[in-house]
Write a protein that holds these residues in place. Structure first.
Motif, PDB file in Angstrom:
ATOM      1  N   LEU A  94       3.677  -9.067  -9.120  1.00 57.76           N
ATOM      2  CA  LEU A  94       2.259  -8.904  -9.457  1.00 57.76           C
ATOM      3  C   LEU A  94       1.954  -9.440 -10.850  1.00 57.76           C
ATOM      4  O   LEU A  94       2.713  -9.232 -11.794  1.00 57.76           O
ATOM      5  N   ASN A  95       0.827 -10.105 -10.990  1.00 57.23           N
ATOM      6  CA  ASN A  95       0.389 -10.618 -12.288  1.00 57.23           C
ATOM      7  C   ASN A  95      -0.329  -9.528 -13.072  1.00 57.23           C
ATOM      8  O   ASN A  95      -0.889  -8.592 -12.509  1.00 57.23           O
ATOM      9  N   GLU A  96      -0.303  -9.693 -14.407  1.00 55.87           N
ATOM     10  CA  GLU A  96      -1.025  -8.749 -15.266  1.00 55.87           C
ATOM     11  C   GLU A  96      -2.508  -9.091 -15.296  1.00 55.87           C
ATOM     12  O   GLU A  96      -2.873 -10.257 -15.131  1.00 55.87           O
ATOM     13  N   PRO A  97      -3.407  -8.125 -15.498  1.00 56.07           N
ATOM     14  CA  PRO A  97      -3.117  -6.711 -15.755  1.00 56.07           C
ATOM     15  C   PRO A  97      -2.987  -5.858 -14.495  1.00 56.07           C
ATOM     16  O   PRO A  97      -2.753  -4.669 -14.585  1.00 56.07           O
ATOM     17  N   PHE A  98      -3.119  -6.484 -13.310  1.00 60.39           N
ATOM     18  CA  PHE A  98      -3.054  -5.703 -12.082  1.00 60.39           C
ATOM     19  C   PHE A  98      -1.685  -5.063 -11.907  1.00 60.39           C
ATOM     20  O   PHE A  98      -1.575  -3.936 -11.415  1.00 60.39           O
ATOM     21  N   GLY A  99      -0.633  -5.771 -12.334  1.00 57.95           N
ATOM     22  CA  GLY A  99       0.712  -5.227 -12.206  1.00 57.95           C
ATOM     23  C   GLY A  99       0.881  -3.936 -12.989  1.00 57.95           C
ATOM     24  O   GLY A  99       1.476  -2.964 -12.508  1.00 57.95           O
ATOM     25  N   SER A 100       0.353  -3.907 -14.214  1.00 63.09           N
ATOM     26  CA  SER A 100       0.447  -2.702 -15.036  1.00 63.09           C
ATOM     27  C   SER A 100      -0.294  -1.531 -14.389  1.00 63.09           C
ATOM     28  O   SER A 100       0.201  -0.404 -14.370  1.00 63.09           O
ATOM     29  N   LEU A 101      -1.486  -1.821 -13.837  1.00 61.86           N
ATOM     30  CA  LEU A 101      -2.254  -0.775 -13.164  1.00 61.86           C
ATOM     31  C   LEU A 101      -1.504  -0.252 -11.939  1.00 61.86           C
ATOM     32  O   LEU A 101      -1.430   0.968 -11.715  1.00 61.86           O
ATOM     33  N   ALA A 102      -0.920  -1.166 -11.167  1.00 62.42           N
ATOM     34  CA  ALA A 102      -0.193  -0.757  -9.959  1.00 62.42           C
ATOM     35  C   ALA A 102       1.015   0.100 -10.311  1.00 62.42           C
ATOM     36  O   ALA A 102       1.290   1.115  -9.643  1.00 62.42           O
ATOM     37  N   ARG A 103       1.742  -0.269 -11.376  1.00 63.07           N
ATOM     38  CA  ARG A 103       2.908   0.523 -11.783  1.00 63.07           C
ATOM     39  C   ARG A 103       2.506   1.928 -12.227  1.00 63.07           C
ATOM     40  O   ARG A 103       3.182   2.910 -11.913  1.00 63.07           O
ATOM     41  N   SER A 104       1.400   2.025 -12.942  1.00 65.60           N
ATOM     42  CA  SER A 104       0.925   3.347 -13.375  1.00 65.60           C
ATOM     43  C   SER A 104       0.537   4.209 -12.176  1.00 65.60           C
ATOM     44  O   SER A 104       0.804   5.425 -12.140  1.00 65.60           O
ATOM     45  N   LEU A 105      -0.104   3.588 -11.183  1.00 62.93           N
ATOM     46  CA  LEU A 105      -0.496   4.339  -9.986  1.00 62.93           C
ATOM     47  C   LEU A 105       0.716   4.826  -9.200  1.00 62.93           C
ATOM     48  O   LEU A 105       0.751   5.980  -8.743  1.00 62.93           O
ATOM     49  N   VAL A 106       1.716   3.959  -9.043  1.00 60.44           N
ATOM     50  CA  VAL A 106       2.920   4.352  -8.298  1.00 60.44           C
ATOM     51  C   VAL A 106       3.675   5.447  -9.045  1.00 60.44           C
ATOM     52  O   VAL A 106       4.135   6.429  -8.441  1.00 60.44           O
ATOM     53  N   ALA A 107       3.809   5.298 -10.361  1.00 58.90           N
ATOM     54  CA  ALA A 107       4.500   6.319 -11.154  1.00 58.90           C
ATOM     55  C   ALA A 107       3.773   7.651 -11.058  1.00 58.90           C
ATOM     56  O   ALA A 107       4.402   8.722 -10.913  1.00 58.90           O
ATOM     57  N   SER A 108       2.442   7.615 -11.124  1.00 61.30           N
ATOM     58  CA  SER A 108       1.654   8.849 -11.031  1.00 61.30           C
ATOM     59  C   SER A 108       1.828   9.506  -9.663  1.00 61.30           C
ATOM     60  O   SER A 108       1.977  10.737  -9.565  1.00 61.30           O
ATOM     61  N   ALA A 109       1.811   8.697  -8.626  1.00 62.14           N
ATOM     62  CA  ALA A 109       1.987   9.243  -7.280  1.00 62.14           C
ATOM     63  C   ALA A 109       3.350   9.914  -7.135  1.00 62.14           C
ATOM     64  O   ALA A 109       3.470  10.993  -6.528  1.00 62.14           O
ATOM     65  N   ALA A 110       4.393   9.303  -7.710  1.00 63.03           N
ATOM     66  CA  ALA A 110       5.735   9.889  -7.637  1.00 63.03           C
ATOM     67  C   ALA A 110       5.768  11.252  -8.317  1.00 63.03           C
ATOM     68  O   ALA A 110       6.339  12.216  -7.783  1.00 63.03           O
ATOM     69  N   ILE A 111       5.153  11.347  -9.496  1.00 63.45           N
ATOM     70  CA  ILE A 111       5.141  12.615 -10.232  1.00 63.45           C
ATOM     71  C   ILE A 111       4.392  13.694  -9.457  1.00 63.45           C
ATOM     72  O   ILE A 111       4.869  14.826  -9.317  1.00 63.45           O
ATOM     73  N   VAL A 112       3.231  13.333  -8.924  1.00 59.36           N
ATOM     74  CA  VAL A 112       2.412  14.317  -8.198  1.00 59.36           C
ATOM     75  C   VAL A 112       3.111  14.778  -6.927  1.00 59.36           C
ATOM     76  O   VAL A 112       3.188  15.989  -6.632  1.00 59.36           O
ATOM     77  N   VAL A 113       3.644  13.837  -6.146  1.00 56.12           N
ATOM     78  CA  VAL A 113       4.275  14.191  -4.870  1.00 56.12           C
ATOM     79  C   VAL A 113       5.518  15.043  -5.088  1.00 56.12           C
ATOM     80  O   VAL A 113       5.719  16.075  -4.425  1.00 56.12           O
ATOM     81  N   LEU A 114       6.393  14.636  -6.037  1.00 53.54           N
ATOM     82  CA  LEU A 114       7.626  15.390  -6.257  1.00 53.54           C
ATOM     83  C   LEU A 114       7.335  16.770  -6.853  1.00 53.54           C
ATOM     84  O   LEU A 114       8.024  17.746  -6.542  1.00 53.54           O
ATOM     85  N   THR A 115       6.317  16.873  -7.700  1.00 52.44           N
ATOM     86  CA  THR A 115       5.929  18.191  -8.212  1.00 52.44           C
ATOM     87  C   THR A 115       5.470  19.083  -7.066  1.00 52.44           C
ATOM     88  O   THR A 115       5.842  20.265  -6.990  1.00 52.44           O
ATOM     89  N   ALA A 116       4.690  18.520  -6.155  1.00 50.30           N
ATOM     90  CA  ALA A 116       4.214  19.296  -5.000  1.00 50.30           C
ATOM     91  C   ALA A 116       5.384  19.736  -4.119  1.00 50.30           C
ATOM     92  O   ALA A 116       5.424  20.884  -3.651  1.00 50.30           O
ATOM     93  N   VAL A 117       6.354  18.836  -3.911  1.00 49.76           N
ATOM     94  CA  VAL A 117       7.518  19.178  -3.086  1.00 49.76           C
ATOM     95  C   VAL A 117       8.279  20.349  -3.692  1.00 49.76           C
ATOM     96  O   VAL A 117       8.649  21.314  -3.003  1.00 49.76           O
ATOM     97  N   HIS A 118       8.500  20.289  -5.006  1.00 44.52           N
ATOM     98  CA  HIS A 118       9.271  21.348  -5.655  1.00 44.52           C
ATOM     99  C   HIS A 118       8.495  22.658  -5.740  1.00 44.52           C
ATOM    100  O   HIS A 118       9.103  23.734  -5.803  1.00 44.52           O
ATOM    101  N   CYS A 119       7.186  22.577  -5.721  1.00 44.44           N
ATOM    102  CA  CYS A 119       6.389  23.808  -5.738  1.00 44.44           C
ATOM    103  C   CYS A 119       6.418  24.528  -4.385  1.00 44.44           C
ATOM    104  O   CYS A 119       6.053  25.703  -4.293  1.00 44.44           O
ATOM    105  N   LEU A 120       6.855  23.838  -3.336  1.00 45.18           N
ATOM    106  CA  LEU A 120       6.911  24.462  -2.015  1.00 45.18           C
ATOM    107  C   LEU A 120       8.025  25.500  -1.913  1.00 45.18           C
ATOM    108  O   LEU A 120       7.973  26.394  -1.084  1.00 45.18           O
ATOM    109  N   GLY A 121       9.068  25.350  -2.742  1.00 41.96           N
ATOM    110  CA  GLY A 121      10.160  26.322  -2.691  1.00 41.96           C
ATOM    111  C   GLY A 121      11.497  25.668  -2.951  1.00 41.96           C
ATOM    112  O   GLY A 121      11.619  24.446  -3.042  1.00 41.96           O
ATOM    113  N   ARG A 122      12.533  26.511  -3.051  1.00 42.32           N
ATOM    114  CA  ARG A 122      13.852  26.021  -3.444  1.00 42.32           C
ATOM    115  C   ARG A 122      14.525  25.194  -2.352  1.00 42.32           C
ATOM    116  O   ARG A 122      15.264  24.264  -2.637  1.00 42.32           O
TER     117      ARG A 122
END
Length: 430
Positions: free
Chosen positions: A100-128
């Motif tokens: 991906l070319n900039e600046p779209f590449g930077s935006l896409a990386r931020s979105l993917v990183a954010s999605a990973a943080i949100v999804v994994l936080t939700a998974v761990h909040c479900l239980g051990r």
């Protein structure tokens, strides 16, 4: 210990020092410092076997405010920043094949990183149980991929040994750059201190702990040197410089393993490998998300953090602390580049690791009769080597990267009014 650092920071180091040979030497130096630090902390862990790690050592050596600040730094820098860095690194690898070319590449990386943080936080909040299944699977995949990558790349990278004969003349500026570059490598070795947490629970710690630390850190050092040698065989220092200058940003060499694989195995294999590495890096994100909120929850129960952060669900998960941690990590993802997050985290972690290692001197002087089942081999030289090396790298980073260093130190200082505020509220409650 093995996680984001070895798959991302080597390109930064080569670019900073202009040499693959010096880059490999710095990885050895980082391993030596990790061994010295871990051997020192084992003495503290056996003398003060209560759970809590650095929090306990700093409380006994320097008092309650230093202990609180270690927890504060753990929240902001020890877990929040690595979550952001690991998620960003995963996004770099997952999206690298797309070109991906900039600046779209930077935006896409931020979105993917954010999605990973949100999804994994939700998974761990479900239980051990969901936490265990996710963590075991991702960690197993990561280890298999890294070992296979190192062996295959060394086998395929023959012929590029001239890339290691590139040591430039050592000047004062280069020595400062080398010291500052250790901040990337010290981040990659972060985790050496966790061996000390179990030192109070092993039999014959004076024999067992040095053996465990030397073998464990030695194995990590071998894996790191194997991967970095493979990088060097495929990519010269001049190639790294050209990639950064062509892209106009140092983050262009963050997916260094993908760049290496493209040169050694071709674009098709490299694309598949890059996606696999990106998915494996989510294991590091997951590990930090699991651990960090529990530190904050304990501090809240000790009245050293807002009480709401200590609330746990019926399944025993500190959900409020997890949400706070995720929010801070997301802020870092959207306000700083991956490389700047590494520098920000590296400075803060270095400062508090020096305080922890320095506690061995304080307690030997203040509490000479404290039982010490394990005594640091080579004392006082062993802790002194760690303090000197880490002190030099911290000073060099502050000189070369004043903005990121100032932000890291300021974030630590912000904890001081929080400490007094929490202490005052706790007194009122009593």
């Amino acid at each position: 210990m093995i996680g984001t650092g070895v798959l991302t920071t080597s390109g930064f180091t080569v670019y900073a020092v202009g040499s693959n040979q010096l880059m490999l030497a710095l990885w050895v130096v980082g391993g030596v410092l990790a061994v010295c630090g871990a051997l020192t902390l084992c003495e503290l862990a056996t003398a003060l076997p209560a759970s809590g790690g650095d929090y306990v050592y700093l409380r006994e050596a320097y008092g309650p405010m230093a202990a609180f600040l270690s927890g504060w730094v753990s929240f902001l820098i020890g877990f929040g920043a690595p979550i952001a860095a690991s998620a960003s690194a995963a996004a770099h690898y997952l999206l690298a094949p797309a070109g991906l070319n900039e600046p779209f590449g930077s935006l896409a990386r931020s979105l993917v990183a954010s999605a990973a943080i949100v999804v994994l936080t939700a998974v761990h909040c479900l239980g051990r149980r969901s936490t265990i299944l996710a963590q075991v699977g991702m960690t197993s995949v990561k280890l298999v991929i890294l070992v296979s990558l190192a062996l295959a790349s060394l086998a395929a990278g023959q012929g590029g040994w001239q890339h290691l004969a590139d040591r430039p003349p050592l000047t004062a500026d280069l020595l400062v750059a080398m010291a500052a570059s250790l901040v990337y490598i010290s981040y990659a070795y972060a985790g050496w201190n966790t061996a000390a947490y179990v030192a109070g629970e092993v039999s014959d710690p004076q024999v067992t702990m040095p053996r465990a630390i030397l073998l464990g850190t030695g194995l990590v050092l071998v894996i790191y040197l194997a991967l970095n040698t493979a990088y060097a065989l495929a990519i010269s220092a001049a190639d790294v410089k050209a990639i950064v200058e062509r892209a106009g940003r140092i983050d262009a060499v963050a997916p260094i393993a993908q760049i290496m694989a493209t040169r050694l195995f071709g674009a098709g294999v490299a694309a598949a490998l890059s996606i696999a590495l990106g998915l494996s890096l989510l294991a590091s994100v997951s590990a930090y998300i699991v651990t960090g909120p529990r530190v904050v929850a304990v501090m809240a129960h000790d009245r050293l953090f807002p009480a709401v952060a200590g609330w746990t669900s019926a399944r025993g998960v500190p959900i409020v602390a997890a949400v706070l941690q995720a929010a801070w990590s997301l802020l870092l993802v959207w306000t700083a580049s991956f490389e700047r997050i590494l520098v920000f985290a590296g400075v803060g972690l270095a400062v508090f690791s020096m305080l922890s290692v320095g506690a061995v001197f304080v307690l030997r002087w203040r509490s000479p009769d404290l039982p010490r089942p394990f005594r640091t081999p080579g004392y006082p030289l062993t802790p002194a080597v760690y303090l000197l090396g880490t002190g030099l790298l911290t000073a060099a980073v502050i000189a070369q990267r004043p903005l990121e260093s100032a932000l890291s130190l300021a974030s630590i200082a912000m904890g001081i009014p929080v400490y007094f505020g929490c202490k005052r509220r706790g007194s009122r409650r009593d």
